[in-house]
Write an enzyme that holds these catalytic residues in place. Structure first.
Site, mmCIF file in Angstrom:
data_model
loop_
_atom_site.group_PDB
_atom_site.id
_atom_site.type_symbol
_atom_site.label_atom_id
_atom_site.label_comp_id
_atom_site.label_asym_id
_atom_site.label_seq_id
_atom_site.Cartn_x
_atom_site.Cartn_y
_atom_site.Cartn_z
ATOM 1 N N SER A 199 46.775 -62.737 -5.795
ATOM 2 C CA SER A 199 46.719 -63.674 -4.669
ATOM 3 C C SER A 199 45.674 -64.294 -4.090
ATOM 4 C CB SER A 199 47.543 -63.566 -3.354
ATOM 5 O OG SER A 199 48.006 -63.815 -2.278
ATOM 6 N N ASP B 171 58.252 -66.294 -6.989
ATOM 7 C CA ASP B 171 57.405 -66.273 -6.419
ATOM 8 C C ASP B 171 57.280 -67.406 -5.400
ATOM 9 O OD1 ASP B 171 54.635 -66.623 -4.611
ATOM 10 O OD2 ASP B 171 54.097 -65.841 -5.895
ATOM 11 N N HIS C 180 56.710 -62.552 -4.494
ATOM 12 C CA HIS C 180 54.732 -62.727 -4.436
ATOM 13 C C HIS C 180 53.988 -61.425 -5.433
ATOM 14 C CE1 HIS C 180 50.942 -64.267 -3.843
ATOM 15 N NE2 HIS C 180 50.791 -63.246 -2.681
#
Length: 526
Positions: free
Chosen positions: A395, A470, A502
């Site tokens: 991320s 995602d 995600h």
């Protein structure tokens, strides 16, 4: 308690969200034979946002009123809702879309009418209100307000309810604090004032301002107060202390030890874990790190290094907790013969507003500069092989991983980036505009952070990983980077987890970490 429940049952406040102006992003469902597109609402930075209303439903009459909130137009944020003790008023921290101006407003719960603005906050970088106001127990004429915009740290302020006037700063310390409870005399709070990697409980007398530290043992204390505030459960650990749970009086006097855990990894072949600090690149702060030495460590050998990074807002990867917040995969890699290094840089939490807001408008820049100070430390260690340094993150950490690899291609040999933000203009509004402003207002910052423009710098081995549905960092990010690499004649590797969001979770997560481990073993270990 009964009175509180009665008022809650009589009225119910709720959000209503209008997304009609927000753009959509398609997610592909591969489970159907022909593939099915499912569209999600995804407001990207600089584009149209959702419009929020706050309603109050009257249970007895069935009537709903909406608060008359129109401070910053339709695109604004309504945050940290609080009821007055008598439930006749609602308090809302209203934030403009740019997240630089906040008003604490009072509204009638019965009619929705605006009553008054009690206080305002403004900041040229950003305002991030995180905590609703809390009225003093048995004294509705005063409330406690938490902000980091006045004195540089998250502090508690005593305010006059009728006017919003700040009467005093209750927690006059250069450290971030968080309120955990109150009684007729004291406010109880946890604080980083001993150390940013330690968390301790304090209480302050509202009338005199006298402060008392209530937890003494080194480490990170998680505190649960009893309903009457006469006792608290102190659940703490530190680097070498697995867990201790105590029952303690509200003056800090120990009543009983409830648990003292043995080391559950005592018979495991673990490498040594150490905590330390590196000066931030601007020389103003101590960045805390944990370092794990390989299993059966031999000081005469040269070892490869894996830097695990997150580095973004609202994170603190390193704490003085049991094994320093270590993730088990890190020790697994140490058992595979790697030095593992994790460091919190500027932009992360718990060291004040200046530390946290240093990234504003230039995501990736201060963070990379700090991480490179950590690399200097690693290179100074006689057992580190400076030619075999790898980096991994997910991320924001994926963004940091590719940023480090492409901005310092001669330093990092191997990288694994999961769910990476590639182009901040393709990220969602609230988070993206808070830290980067709108693309049209900060083109240079967006350009500097756009990793597609760095694709030609790729030299080492890079594995990108993404879940194909995602909804947080949409697939467009990693696919866009791949296209940029094709255009630049660079050659990353790519792996997609079908039907994952995600994060890769559930039964596929072991597969993920085996994939990551194999990549480092293939290209960094030897």
């Amino acid at each position: 308690l009964g009175k509180c429940i009665w008022f809650c049952c009589r009225q119910l406040a709720f959000y209503r969200k209008d997304e009609s102006q927000v753009g959509t992003f398609p997610l592909l469902d591969i489970n159907s034979r022909m593939g099915t597109l499912r569209e999600i609402k995804y407001p990207m930075a600089g584009m149209k946002s959702e419009q929020i209303s706050l309603g109050v439903y009257q249970v007895a009459s069935g009537k709903t009123v909406f608060l008359d909130v129109d401070d910053f137009g339709r695109e604004q944020y309504l945050t940290n809702i609080a009821w007055s003790p008598a439930s006749d008023y609602i308090y809302v921290q209203v934030l403009d879309r740019a997240q630089k101006h906040m008003k604490l407003n009072q509204y009638s719960a019965k009619t929705g009418e605006f009553v008054k603005t009690l206080l305002e906050e403004q900041n040229e970088r950003y305002i991030e209100p995180l905590t609703p106001i809390v009225f003093l127990k048995n004294d509705p004429s005063r409330f406690i307000y938490r902000t980091n915009n006045r004195d540089g740290y998250f502090s508690l302020y005593l305010c006059e309810a009728a006017t919003g006037k700040v009467l005093k700063r209750l927690t006059d310390v250069n450290a971030d604090v968080e309120m955990v409870g109150q009684d007729d005399k004291f406010v109880y709070y946890t604080s980083a004032e001993v150390s940013p990697v330690d968390n301790h409980l304090f209480r302050v007398e509202v009338k005199s301002g006298k402060k008392t530290r209530l937890t003494q043992a080194e480490g990170w204390h998680k505190v649960t107060m009893s309903g009457d505030m006469k006792y608290f459960v102190d659940n703490y650990s530190s680097l070498k202390v697995p867990r201790v749970i105590l029952l303690v009086q509200n003056d800090g006097k120990k009543v009983k030890e409830l648990l003292k855990a043995e080391d559950p990894t005592n018979d495991y072949n673990f490498g040594e874990i150490t905590l330390g600090t590196v000066k931030s690149a601007d020389g103003k702060f101590n960045n805390y790190y944990r370092l794990i030495k390989p299993m059966n460590f031999d000081v005469s050998r040269k070892y490869p290094v894996i830097v695990y990074v997150y580095g973004g807002p609202h994170s603190q990867m390193v704490k003085n907790t049991w094994q320093a917040e270590m993730r088990r995969w890190e020790m697994y890699m140490a058992q595979h013969g790697y030095v593992v290094f994790v460091m919190d840089n500027r932009g992360t939490s718990n060291q004040g507003a200046e530390f946290e807001k240093a990234i504003h408008g230039q995501c990736g820049q201060a963070e990379m500069a700090d991480q490179m100070e950590g690399i200097k430390l690693l290179k100074s260690l006689p057992y580190v092989d400076a030619d075999r340094i790898g980096v991994h993150g997910w991320s924001y950490g994926g963004f940091m991983t590719i940023s480090l690899l492409t901005n310092h291609p001669d330093v990092f040999k191997v990288a694994v980036a999961g769910g990476p933000v590639i182009d901040w203009s393709n990220y969602e509004i609230m988070y993206g505009e808070r830290y980067m402003d709108r693309p049209q207002d900060n083109p240079e910052g967006y350009r500097n952070a756009n990793l597609k423009l760095k694709a030609g710098n790729l030299k080492g081995h890079l594995l990108l990983i993404h879940g194909d549905i995602d909804p947080v960092v949409v697939w467009q990010h990693s696919l866009g980077f791949l296209k940029a690499c094709v255009d630049a004649d660079t050659y990353p590797d790519y792996f997609v987890y079908p039907r994952h969001l995600h994060n890769v979770i559930g039964k596929d997560r072991p597969h993920l970490y085996e994939k990551i481990t194999r990549y480092f073993d293939d290209y960094l270990k030897n």
